[in-house]
Write an enzyme that holds these catalytic residues in place. Structure first.
Site, short mmCIF file in Angstrom:
data_model
loop_
_atom_site.label_atom_id
_atom_site.label_comp_id
_atom_site.label_asym_id
_atom_site.label_seq_id
_atom_site.Cartn_x
_atom_site.Cartn_y
_atom_site.Cartn_z
CD GLU A 187 -83.30 -42.93 66.91
OE1 GLU A 187 -82.56 -41.95 67.03
OE2 GLU A 187 -84.50 -42.83 66.57
CG HIS A 190 -62.12 -47.37 43.98
ND1 HIS A 190 -61.13 -47.71 43.09
CD2 HIS A 190 -63.29 -47.70 43.38
CE1 HIS A 190 -61.68 -48.20 41.99
NE2 HIS A 190 -62.99 -48.21 42.15
CE LYS A 203 -82.27 -35.92 72.57
NZ LYS A 203 -83.69 -36.23 72.40
#
Ligand code: PA5
Length: 449
Positions: free
Chosen positions: A289, A310, A424
């Site tokens: 951010e 793995h 948003k």
């Protein structure tokens, strides 16, 4: 007391020491900008001096409230998202026993989380798990208007009030939010919840050393004074007066910017201890951010090792050479487990008998480091003498300070996050939130195009 240490030797085959040191003046300028408040985002620099400025009274108040919740509740739900959740989760997971929640006579309440997703099943299952339990809620939102935690809190508040009545629920709910504004502030004032304030000048992802992080971790039984003391040590160790060569935050910022310039666009934060998984999640938000803007920024990713060797091991070893690795290494684990001898030795592991499991892990770590460097992956190592509150406090502040320096070096404002608003706006438009009529029309056009 020892301190955490930074080792960049195994990155220096990829960028030179001269290149790293060519950043010395720039690092000094970035640190000056941070300390004098002359850089971008300078109204969000409150985190810089938090460790040295936190008062005994503030810590005592947090401990007192935490003590009351610990006494009353067997479970505490922390609602928050992003910077209002990841710091607490990172510290609690690192410092509490991985299986403590299974212990019948455990001394700490079980901490669970909500408001960091909108998963209906998650909320259903959480409500179910809380049924019949003595639970409380710490509701954290700086803005006080974030949808995810507000939605979760609405559901939890109702459940708690129905279970124990409004007045007892009030005793078990604590809000951490802005001093004056936001829906959570209004709600807390109206309901009479106990509140803690997130300072105006501390952004969410830099707020772990405010009540945002300190209250939940104190409820979880973590020594917040040690956490703050470790951070205060690192505040000094990365101060304005510390020479470049001795300042781990400046060196880390310089080397990652040089690696980025050389085409290493992805940084993998790796650990060899699963308790550190959420330290990496917190770090990803901090760097992602802060730096990912203006079409720039190292992409912060993470792996748990040896687990992910793995799954991601092949890619790391031989995939596109655009990554570098930063390993958070632990010198001494808290506990000892010895590999037992087995008479039949059918698994062929008797060559390890009598050794600590950590010796095996350490050799896996060293073997991985050498293999990855051979495979073209620069390596940075940050070593913690052990995992305790003091060193975790150092680590948190180290990453925060380095992030501020690194963001300035990159030429971005590390303290805003304009890009977070995009989803948003669309979500509100799609849900027909009042005030988003124009966006609703625009989005309908996009969807039918
Ligand atoms: O770092 C940030 O600012 C964000 O990640 C916020 O912490 C996150 O969006 C939650 O915001 P708030 O605390 O206002 O609910």
């Amino acid at each position: 007391m020892k301190s955490i240490s930074l080792n960049i030797d195994k990155a220096l085959g990829f960028v030179t020491k001269e290149q790293v040191y060519s950043r010395e003046n720039s690092a000094a300028a970035c640190i000056r900008d941070l300390h004098k408040g002359t850089g971008a985002g300078n109204d969000f620099l409150g985190w810089l001096r938090l460790p040295s400025s936190i008062t005994n009274e503030e810590l005592a108040r947090i401990e007192h409230t935490a003590g009351a919740l610990r006494e009353t509740c067997e479970m505490v739900v922390v609602t928050g998202i992003g910077g209002s959740y990841l710091g607490a989760k990172a510290v609690i997971d690192a410092l509490n026993g991985s299986f403590d929640w299974l212990e019948k006579d455990r001394k700490n309440p079980v901490i669970v989380y909500a408001g960091h997703n909108i998963g209906e099943d998650y909320l259903y299952e959480l409500s179910k798990a809380l049924k019949g339990k003595r639970f409380g809620v710490i509701n954290i939102s700086k803005s006080g208007t974030t949808t995810e935690p507000a939605l979760a809190f609405r559901i939890l508040k109702k459940q708690l009030e129905e279970a124990v009545g409004k007045s007892e629920a009030k005793r078990r709910i604590v809000a951490v939010t802005d001093a004056r504004k936001g829906a959570l502030r209004a709600l807390a004032d109206q309901e009479g919840y106990q509140t803690f304030v997130i300072p105006d000048n501390v952004g969410g992802r830099f707020s772990v050393l405010t009540p945002v992080g300190l209250l939940p971790v104190a409820v979880a039984g973590v020594d917040i004074r040690q956490l703050a003391a470790g951070a205060a040590f690192m505040e000094k160790a990365t101060g304005e007066d510390v020479p470049f060569a001795d300042n781990p935050a400046a060196i880390y910022a310089a080397v990652r910017n040089e690696l980025y310039k050389s085409g290493k666009k992805i940084e993998l934060l790796a650990n060899f201890h699963p308790k550190l998984h959420y330290i990496a999640e917190w770090w990803k938000q901090l760097y992602g951010e802060s730096e990912g803007k203006e079409r720039k920024g190292v992409f912060p990713a993470s792996v748990d090792l040896t687990t992910d060797l793995h799954s991601m091991g092949q890619w790391i070893q031989e995939g596109e050479r655009s990554i570098f690795e930063t390993v958070v290494s632990i010198e001494s684990p808290a506990h000892t487990v010895i590999v037992p001898t087995d008479e039949a030795n059918l698994d062929g592991l008797n060559f390890l008998a009598g050794k600590r499991v950590d010796e095996v892990n350490k050799m896996a770590e060293l073997g991985t480091l050498l293999a990855h460097v051979d495979g073209g992956v620069p390596n940075i190592r940050i070593t913690l003498p052990e995992v305790n509150a003091y060193y975790i406090g150092q680590l948190l502040y180290f990453f925060e300070k380095a992030c501020g320096i690194s963001g300035y070096m990159l030429g971005v404002n590390p303290f805003d996050q304009p890009g977070v608003e995009a989803y948003k706006k669309n979500m509100f438009a799609l849900l027909n939130k009042p005030g988003f009529e124009k966006e609703s029309e625009a989005i309908q056009r996009k969807l039918t195009r």
